[in-house]
Design an enzyme around this catalytic site. Sequence first.
Site, PDB file in Angstrom:
ATOM      1  N   LYS A 163       0.806  -1.292   0.038  1.00 28.26           N
ATOM      2  CA  LYS A 163       0.003  -0.152   0.200  1.00 28.26           C
ATOM      3  C   LYS A 163       0.811   1.335   0.003  1.00 28.26           C
ATOM      4  O   LYS A 163       0.389   2.508   0.580  1.00 28.26           O
ATOM      5  CB  LYS A 163      -1.017   0.075   1.107  1.00 28.26           C
ATOM      6  CG  LYS A 163      -1.788  -1.287   1.421  1.00 28.26           C
ATOM      7  CD  LYS A 163      -2.405  -1.965   0.082  1.00 28.26           C
ATOM      8  CE  LYS A 163      -3.376  -1.201  -0.656  1.00 28.26           C
ATOM      9  NZ  LYS A 163      -3.654  -1.684  -1.876  1.00 28.26           N
ATOM     10  N   HIS A 211       7.399  -7.371  -2.033  1.00 33.03           N
ATOM     11  CA  HIS A 211       7.252  -6.707  -0.417  1.00 33.03           C
ATOM     12  C   HIS A 211       7.970  -7.468   0.240  1.00 33.03           C
ATOM     13  O   HIS A 211       7.555  -7.251   1.661  1.00 33.03           O
ATOM     14  CB  HIS A 211       5.690  -6.884  -0.250  1.00 33.03           C
ATOM     15  CG  HIS A 211       4.471  -6.351  -1.047  1.00 33.03           C
ATOM     16  ND1 HIS A 211       4.716  -4.986  -1.441  1.00 33.03           N
ATOM     17  CD2 HIS A 211       3.378  -6.741  -1.742  1.00 33.03           C
ATOM     18  CE1 HIS A 211       3.481  -4.536  -2.068  1.00 33.03           C
ATOM     19  NE2 HIS A 211       2.579  -5.932  -2.331  1.00 33.03           N
ATOM     20  N   SER A 251      -4.869   2.753   3.842  1.00 33.75           N
ATOM     21  CA  SER A 251      -4.947   2.214   2.648  1.00 33.75           C
ATOM     22  C   SER A 251      -5.116   0.620   2.683  1.00 33.75           C
ATOM     23  O   SER A 251      -5.822  -0.202   2.149  1.00 33.75           O
ATOM     24  CB  SER A 251      -3.892   2.512   1.777  1.00 33.75           C
ATOM     25  OG  SER A 251      -3.794   1.979   0.358  1.00 33.75           O
TER      26      SER A 251
HETATM   27  P1  A3P Z   1      -5.220   4.250  -1.600  1.00 33.21           P
HETATM   28  O1  A3P Z   1      -6.044   3.274  -0.699  1.00 33.21           O
HETATM   29  O2  A3P Z   1      -4.632   5.612  -0.629  1.00 33.21           O
HETATM   30  O3  A3P Z   1      -6.065   5.056  -2.696  1.00 33.21           O
HETATM   31  P2  A3P Z   1      -0.032  -0.528  -3.667  1.00 33.21           P
HETATM   32  O4  A3P Z   1       0.013  -0.417  -5.167  1.00 33.21           O
HETATM   33  O5  A3P Z   1       1.266  -0.253  -3.024  1.00 33.21           O
HETATM   34  O6  A3P Z   1      -0.796  -1.574  -3.089  1.00 33.21           O
HETATM   35  O7  A3P Z   1      -0.560   1.096  -3.131  1.00 33.21           O
HETATM   36  C1  A3P Z   1      -2.043   1.343  -3.468  1.00 33.21           C
HETATM   37  C2  A3P Z   1      -2.189   2.584  -3.214  1.00 33.21           C
HETATM   38  O8  A3P Z   1      -1.558   3.574  -4.115  1.00 33.21           O
HETATM   39  C3  A3P Z   1      -3.700   2.993  -3.011  1.00 33.21           C
HETATM   40  O9  A3P Z   1      -3.721   4.012  -2.102  1.00 33.21           O
HETATM   41  C4  A3P Z   1      -4.059   3.574  -4.532  1.00 33.21           C
HETATM   42  O10 A3P Z   1      -5.196   4.282  -4.760  1.00 33.21           O
HETATM   43  C5  A3P Z   1      -2.634   4.192  -4.829  1.00 33.21           C
HETATM   44  N1  A3P Z   1      -2.384   4.500  -6.243  1.00 33.21           N
HETATM   45  C6  A3P Z   1      -1.983   3.690  -7.066  1.00 33.21           C
HETATM   46  N2  A3P Z   1      -1.795   4.262  -8.387  1.00 33.21           N
HETATM   47  C7  A3P Z   1      -1.748   5.671  -8.140  1.00 33.21           C
HETATM   48  C8  A3P Z   1      -1.622   6.696  -8.750  1.00 33.21           C
HETATM   49  N3  A3P Z   1      -1.512   6.644 -10.123  1.00 33.21           N
HETATM   50  N4  A3P Z   1      -1.438   8.035  -8.254  1.00 33.21           N
HETATM   51  C9  A3P Z   1      -1.887   7.827  -6.802  1.00 33.21           C
HETATM   52  N5  A3P Z   1      -2.076   6.974  -6.026  1.00 33.21           N
HETATM   53  C10 A3P Z   1      -2.018   5.595  -6.708  1.00 33.21           C
END
Ligand code: A3P
Length: 284
Positions: free
Chosen positions: A40, A96, A126
């Site tokens: 996240k 991860h 998140s």
């Molecule tokens: P939120 O749940 O706060 O919206 P991961 O990919 O490590 O699992 O992280 C997911 C988080 O990154 C989510 O956060 C997701 O919305 C955000 N995310 C993914 N792509 C993004 C982008 N292009 N710009 C901003 N946030 C992004």
Amino acid sequence: MECVEYKGYRFPATTVKDLEFAENELQVLDDDVFNVTYPKSGTTWMIEILSLIHSNGDPTWSQEVPNWDRVPWIEVQGTEEKLKKIQDRRRYFSSHLPRQFFCKSFTNSKAKVIYTARHPKDVAVSFYHFSKINKLFEYPENFDLFLKNFLSGNLPYGSWFDHVKGWLELAGKDNFLFNTYEDLQKDLRGSLKRICTFIGKELDEAALDAVMENVSFKTMKDNRMANFSLVPERIMDLTKGQFMRKGISGDWKNHFTVAQSEYFDKVFKEKMADIGVKLPWEEN
Ligand code: A3P
């Protein structure tokens, strides 16, 4: 499918054999690039960034191939087979894994690691929402209980604090780039240039424009190859929320009570006291 236990940690979507493969057998190449994160923290965003940089801003690859085949996670089931198929291009991987379980062959290689970290309060929020849609994780009863587990490291992949500390031991090495989710938010273009320089790839301004457009939250949210809508329903229940949820910084302020926030700050100070690197989120 439940999480598997491995050396005191829990990992989803994998087996002990796959984890052993990632740790002991995977042969890292000097040209490899690893996108490493605690969950996240911006993993999926970095997958998109690396894919688009690799293709000089051409979105075809990102639009036609799921992100888990473009920049596959090394610790999940089936990686060994997947690796064999990547032959005619540079290899990019996601992981991860805490530092201590990462590929042993990385240690003496020139392979590069981009470590992306995010404000831990936003990571907790998140992760909380993600746990509601991801059936491989325990469904969180409420935010307070989830936060307790986050702070004690009682979650899949373990403790955020240990993860960041473990990986930051590599800070200062030529093949390690520390990046934050907030950097990507504040200065995407500057961040992209830094990443290009780090992985030795030159993009002209037009290609950078194309990367910027295709890694935006809006574009990724609508891209089935990036938004996890292709994940089977038995694993992800997208009626309970979305993977591409809000994509903002500071959403923790909408979730934490003052008491939770103060307690979090206290734990942060204790756990990160001996880190030797100034982290960007210490003051808020
Ligand atoms: P939120 O749940 O706060 O919206 P991961 O990919 O490590 O699992 O992280 C997911 C988080 O990154 C989510 O956060 C997701 O919305 C955000 N995310 C993914 N792509 C993004 C982008 N292009 N710009 C901003 N946030 C992004």
